[in-house]
Motif scaffolding. Sequence first.
Motif, PDB file in Angstrom:
ATOM      1  N   THR A  15       0.835  -1.206   0.000  1.00 39.59           N
ATOM      2  CA  THR A  15       0.000   0.000   0.000  1.00 39.59           C
ATOM      3  C   THR A  15       0.865   1.249   0.000  1.00 39.59           C
ATOM      4  O   THR A  15       0.599   2.196  -0.748  1.00 39.59           O
ATOM      5  CB  THR A  15      -0.945  -0.006   1.214  1.00 39.59           C
ATOM      6  OG1 THR A  15      -1.734  -1.198   1.183  1.00 39.59           O
ATOM      7  CG2 THR A  15      -1.845   1.208   1.202  1.00 39.59           C
ATOM      8  N   SER A  18       2.431   1.623  -3.394  1.00 41.75           N
ATOM      9  CA  SER A  18       1.448   2.144  -4.350  1.00 41.75           C
ATOM     10  C   SER A  18       1.230   3.643  -4.150  1.00 41.75           C
ATOM     11  O   SER A  18       1.160   4.408  -5.118  1.00 41.75           O
ATOM     12  CB  SER A  18       0.134   1.379  -4.192  1.00 41.75           C
ATOM     13  OG  SER A  18      -0.788   1.774  -5.164  1.00 41.75           O
ATOM     14  N   CYS A  19       1.140   4.060  -2.903  1.00 42.75           N
ATOM     15  CA  CYS A  19       0.933   5.486  -2.613  1.00 42.75           C
ATOM     16  C   CYS A  19       2.138   6.328  -3.032  1.00 42.75           C
ATOM     17  O   CYS A  19       1.982   7.442  -3.546  1.00 42.75           O
ATOM     18  CB  CYS A  19       0.630   5.694  -1.135  1.00 42.75           C
ATOM     19  SG  CYS A  19      -0.995   5.079  -0.653  1.00 42.75           S
ATOM     20  N   ALA A  67      -5.055   3.082  -9.634  1.00 47.66           N
ATOM     21  CA  ALA A  67      -5.771   3.612  -8.476  1.00 47.66           C
ATOM     22  C   ALA A  67      -7.002   2.769  -8.156  1.00 47.66           C
ATOM     23  O   ALA A  67      -7.282   2.485  -6.981  1.00 47.66           O
ATOM     24  CB  ALA A  67      -6.169   5.065  -8.730  1.00 47.66           C
ATOM     25  N   THR A  70      -5.869  -0.465  -6.492  1.00 45.69           N
ATOM     26  CA  THR A  70      -5.401  -0.214  -5.129  1.00 45.69           C
ATOM     27  C   THR A  70      -6.578  -0.007  -4.180  1.00 45.69           C
ATOM     28  O   THR A  70      -6.614  -0.562  -3.084  1.00 45.69           O
ATOM     29  CB  THR A  70      -4.461   1.003  -5.096  1.00 45.69           C
ATOM     30  OG1 THR A  70      -3.358   0.756  -5.986  1.00 45.69           O
ATOM     31  CG2 THR A  70      -3.938   1.263  -3.709  1.00 45.69           C
ATOM     32  N   TRP A  96       0.918   1.064 -11.682  1.00 46.02           N
ATOM     33  CA  TRP A  96       1.617   2.310 -11.359  1.00 46.02           C
ATOM     34  C   TRP A  96       2.992   2.343 -12.029  1.00 46.02           C
ATOM     35  O   TRP A  96       3.413   3.377 -12.544  1.00 46.02           O
ATOM     36  CB  TRP A  96       1.780   2.494  -9.853  1.00 46.02           C
ATOM     37  CG  TRP A  96       0.576   3.049  -9.174  1.00 46.02           C
ATOM     38  CD1 TRP A  96      -0.123   2.482  -8.168  1.00 46.02           C
ATOM     39  CD2 TRP A  96      -0.090   4.288  -9.471  1.00 46.02           C
ATOM     40  NE1 TRP A  96      -1.179   3.286  -7.828  1.00 46.02           N
ATOM     41  CE2 TRP A  96      -1.176   4.408  -8.602  1.00 46.02           C
ATOM     42  CE3 TRP A  96       0.140   5.310 -10.389  1.00 46.02           C
ATOM     43  CZ2 TRP A  96      -2.038   5.499  -8.605  1.00 46.02           C
ATOM     44  CZ3 TRP A  96      -0.726   6.408 -10.409  1.00 46.02           C
ATOM     45  CH2 TRP A  96      -1.796   6.486  -9.526  1.00 46.02           C
TER      46      TRP A  96
END
Length: 111
Positions: A15, A18-19, A67, A70, A96
């Motif tokens: 996470t 991904s962010c 997005a 995720t 991503w």
Amino acid sequence: MVVRVRLRFSPIIPTVASCLLAALWGLSVFAGWGLQAFCAGGESTATCSERLGAVSTLSGAFAVVAACCTVAAWLPWSRHDPRTFGQLMGAGVLFWIVAEGVLFVGGLLVR
């Protein structure tokens, strides 16, 4: 004899990855990092900016999918199933990376 090794790691790790990739993509597209990286040269900024906009749009398609993957990974129906969570989060991180790659390669071609 078959030995199965199951690696368990915190769901926070993919996470956060991904962010961070989302932040890098967002800053490259919306904060002008892409313009500075690929359009700080000899030709007019307006022309380069226009071409980079087309590249950003293409990259944006991959970013939207990333997005969505995720966010879907954290929905209750997928969060409680480790396999589904892993597949969605893995797909999100992969998309991503593709979005960043399209932006980078497209930026080099725009130059």
